[in-house]
Design an enzyme around this catalytic site. Structure first.
Site, PDB file in Angstrom:
ATOM      1  N   GLU A 102     -11.809 -34.440  11.554  1.00  0.00           N
ATOM      2  CA  GLU A 102     -12.745 -35.081  10.613  1.00  0.00           C
ATOM      3  C   GLU A 102     -12.184 -36.408  10.134  1.00  0.00           C
ATOM      4  O   GLU A 102     -12.932 -37.355   9.895  1.00  0.00           O
ATOM      5  CB  GLU A 102     -13.037 -34.131   9.445  1.00  0.00           C
ATOM      6  CG  GLU A 102     -13.946 -32.989   9.893  1.00  0.00           C
ATOM      7  CD  GLU A 102     -13.766 -31.693   9.137  1.00  0.00           C
ATOM      8  OE1 GLU A 102     -13.126 -31.681   8.069  1.00  0.00           O
ATOM      9  OE2 GLU A 102     -14.261 -30.661   9.633  1.00  0.00           O
TER      10      GLU A 102
ATOM     11  N   GLY B 222     -10.897 -23.128   8.466  1.00  0.00           N
ATOM     12  CA  GLY B 222     -11.732 -23.868   7.524  1.00  0.00           C
ATOM     13  C   GLY B 222     -12.626 -22.910   6.753  1.00  0.00           C
ATOM     14  O   GLY B 222     -12.203 -22.286   5.778  1.00  0.00           O
ATOM     15  N   GLY B 223     -13.863 -22.755   7.209  1.00  0.00           N
ATOM     16  CA  GLY B 223     -14.876 -21.976   6.486  1.00  0.00           C
ATOM     17  C   GLY B 223     -14.411 -20.596   6.026  1.00  0.00           C
ATOM     18  O   GLY B 223     -14.627 -20.223   4.872  1.00  0.00           O
TER      19      GLY B 223
ATOM     20  N   GLY C  37     -16.408 -25.416  12.713  1.00  0.00           N
ATOM     21  CA  GLY C  37     -17.551 -25.240  11.820  1.00  0.00           C
ATOM     22  C   GLY C  37     -18.863 -24.943  12.538  1.00  0.00           C
ATOM     23  O   GLY C  37     -19.937 -24.998  11.939  1.00  0.00           O
TER      24      GLY C  37
ATOM     25  N   ASN D 178      -7.537 -24.546   5.322  1.00  0.00           N
ATOM     26  CA  ASN D 178      -7.937 -25.940   5.097  1.00  0.00           C
ATOM     27  C   ASN D 178      -9.270 -25.911   4.367  1.00  0.00           C
ATOM     28  O   ASN D 178     -10.310 -25.671   4.969  1.00  0.00           O
ATOM     29  CB  ASN D 178      -8.078 -26.660   6.459  1.00  0.00           C
ATOM     30  CG  ASN D 178      -8.626 -28.062   6.285  1.00  0.00           C
ATOM     31  OD1 ASN D 178      -8.582 -28.628   5.192  1.00  0.00           O
ATOM     32  ND2 ASN D 178      -9.138 -28.637   7.365  1.00  0.00           N
ATOM     33  N   TRP D 179      -9.197 -26.161   3.061  1.00  0.00           N
ATOM     34  CA  TRP D 179     -10.423 -26.068   2.252  1.00  0.00           C
ATOM     35  C   TRP D 179     -11.312 -27.295   2.386  1.00  0.00           C
ATOM     36  O   TRP D 179     -12.405 -27.322   1.848  1.00  0.00           O
ATOM     37  CB  TRP D 179     -10.055 -25.860   0.779  1.00  0.00           C
ATOM     38  CG  TRP D 179      -9.526 -24.500   0.475  1.00  0.00           C
ATOM     39  CD1 TRP D 179      -9.507 -23.417   1.304  1.00  0.00           C
ATOM     40  CD2 TRP D 179      -8.943 -24.062  -0.764  1.00  0.00           C
ATOM     41  NE1 TRP D 179      -8.957 -22.344   0.662  1.00  0.00           N
ATOM     42  CE2 TRP D 179      -8.600 -22.708  -0.604  1.00  0.00           C
ATOM     43  CE3 TRP D 179      -8.677 -24.678  -1.979  1.00  0.00           C
ATOM     44  CZ2 TRP D 179      -7.999 -21.964  -1.625  1.00  0.00           C
ATOM     45  CZ3 TRP D 179      -8.084 -23.958  -2.998  1.00  0.00           C
ATOM     46  CH2 TRP D 179      -7.752 -22.615  -2.823  1.00  0.00           C
TER      47      TRP D 179
HETATM   48  C1  PEP Z   1     -10.777 -26.699  10.386  1.00  0.00           C
HETATM   49  O1  PEP Z   1     -11.067 -27.041   9.265  1.00  0.00           O
HETATM   50  O2  PEP Z   1      -9.822 -27.216  10.940  1.00  0.00           O
HETATM   51  C2  PEP Z   1     -11.591 -25.667  11.041  1.00  0.00           C
HETATM   52  C3  PEP Z   1     -11.148 -25.160  12.150  1.00  0.00           C
HETATM   53  O3  PEP Z   1     -12.755 -25.284  10.436  1.00  0.00           O
HETATM   54  P1  PEP Z   1     -13.612 -23.936  10.760  1.00  0.00           P
HETATM   55  O4  PEP Z   1     -12.656 -22.802  10.695  1.00  0.00           O
HETATM   56  O5  PEP Z   1     -14.646 -23.898   9.675  1.00  0.00           O
HETATM   57  O6  PEP Z   1     -14.199 -24.102  12.116  1.00  0.00           O
END
Ligand code: PEP
Length: 253
Positions: free
Chosen positions: A97, A234-235, A173, A9-10
Site C-alpha cells: 500500500e 491485516g483484516g 484484502g 498490521n492494523w
Molecule cells: C496486509 O496488511 O499486509 C495484509 C496481508 O492484509 P489482509 O490480511 O487483510 O489481506
C-alpha cells in the site's frame, strides 16, 4: 529452528481508545511463553499507549512505516529514533500500500530499511507481485528485484534483524490466497535468493512470512509448509478473537 512470527498490521484502523481495548484484551488471552512471536503494529498515534500495555507481555510493538532520516524538516514523518524511544521492536517497510499509494520505490525502501537497522529495529520487508505481474509469470522477477534492491548494502550481521513478508498483492484484502503449496514455492525461491546474496546459513535463518487474506481457517495449512515462518495479517488481526486463533494455530482450545 525458525520461530514463527505473527504480525498484526492494523493499517489505518482503530482509534487510540480502540487500540488500547484490543491490547488489554489480547494480554488476557496471550499465553506467557509463546512458541510463536507476536507483533502488533498500530498507527503511529496509538504506539505510545499500546506500548505501555504490552510492557511485560510476550507481544512486541511494531510500527507500520518509518522515515529514512534521523530528524529534520520532513513534515509528517517519523524517524527510527522516535520509534525506538516508544518501545518499538519492529517496523514494517515497503508494504504494497505504501508502494502503490505513496509511490515508495525500492531505493527509498532500501534507505528506510538501512536506517531502521542502524537503530537496531527489526525490519519486515514486504515484497510481492500485482495481479497483472502474476498473470504474466513475473512473480519471481519482481520479488527478486524487490529483495536485491531493498537489501542492497545490508550486511550479514544486520540480516539477523530482517524478516521478509511475501505478500502477493492480488491476495491482500481480497479474500483470495495463494495456495499453501504455491506460496511455499515462492518462499523457497526467496530463501535461495537470500542464500545467494549472503550465504546458506543466512538463508536458512531468515524468517519468511506469508501475507494476503490470512484467516483462522487457512493459517494451519499455510504453517504446515516447510518455508512459511508466520504471517503478516491485516483484516483478521483487527479482532482479538480471530488474531488469537491465528497465533494459536494448530492448538486445541
Ligand atoms: C496486509 O496488511 O499486509 C495484509 C496481508 O492484509 P489482509 O490480511 O487483510 O489481506
Amino acid at each position: 529452528m525458525r520461530k514463527p512470527l505473527m504480525t498484526a498490521n492494523w493499517k489505518m484502523n482503530k482509534t487510540v481508545s480502540e487500540a488500547v481495548g484490543f491490547a488489554n484484551n489480547l494480554k488476557l488471552v496471550l499465553r506467557d511463553a509463546q512458541d510463536v512471536e507476536v507483533v502488533i503494529c498500530p498507527t503511529f498515534v496509538a504506539l505510545s499507549e499500546v506500548s505501555k500495555i504490552l510492557e511485560g507481555s510476550s507481544a512486541k510493538l511494531g510500527a507500520q512505516n518509518v522515515y529514512m532520516q534521523e530528524n529534520g524538516a520532513y513534515t509528517g514523518e517519523v524517524s527510527p529514533l522516535m520509534l525506538k524511544e516508544l518501545g518499538c521492536k519492529y517496523v514494517i517497510i515497503g508494504h504494497s500500500e505504501r508502494r502503490e499509494y505513496f509511490k515508495e520505490d525500492n531505493e527509498l525502501i532500501n534507505a528506510k530499511l538501512k536506517l531502521a537497522l542502524k537503530y537496531q529495529l527489526r525490519t519486515i520487508l514486504c515484497v510481492g507481485e500485482t495481479l497483472a505481474e502474476y498473470q504474466n509469470n513475473q512473480t519471481i522477477d519482481i520479488v527478486k528485484a524487490e529483495i536485491r534492491e531493498g537489501l542492497a548494502g545490508v550486511d550479514k550481521e544486520q540480516m539477523g534483524r530482517v524478516t521478509i513478508a511475501y505478500e502477493p498483492i492480488w491476495a491482500i484484502g481480497t479474500g483470495k490466497t495463494a495456495t499453501p503449496n504455491d506460496a511455499n514455492k515462492v518462499h523457497k525461491i526467496i530463501r535461495k535468493i537470500i542464500s545467494d546474496m549472503f550465504d546458506i546459513k543466512t538463508g536458512e535463518k531468515m524468517r519468511i512470512q506469508y501475507g494476503g487474506s490470512v484467516k483462522p481457517d487457512n493459517i494451519s495449512a499455510l504453517m504446515e509448509q516447510s518455508d512459511i515462518d508466520g504471517a503478516l495479517v491485516g483484516g483478521a488481526s483487527l479482532s482479538v478473537e480471530s488474531f488469537i486463533k491465528i497465533i494459536n494455530y494448530g492448538k486445541k482450545d
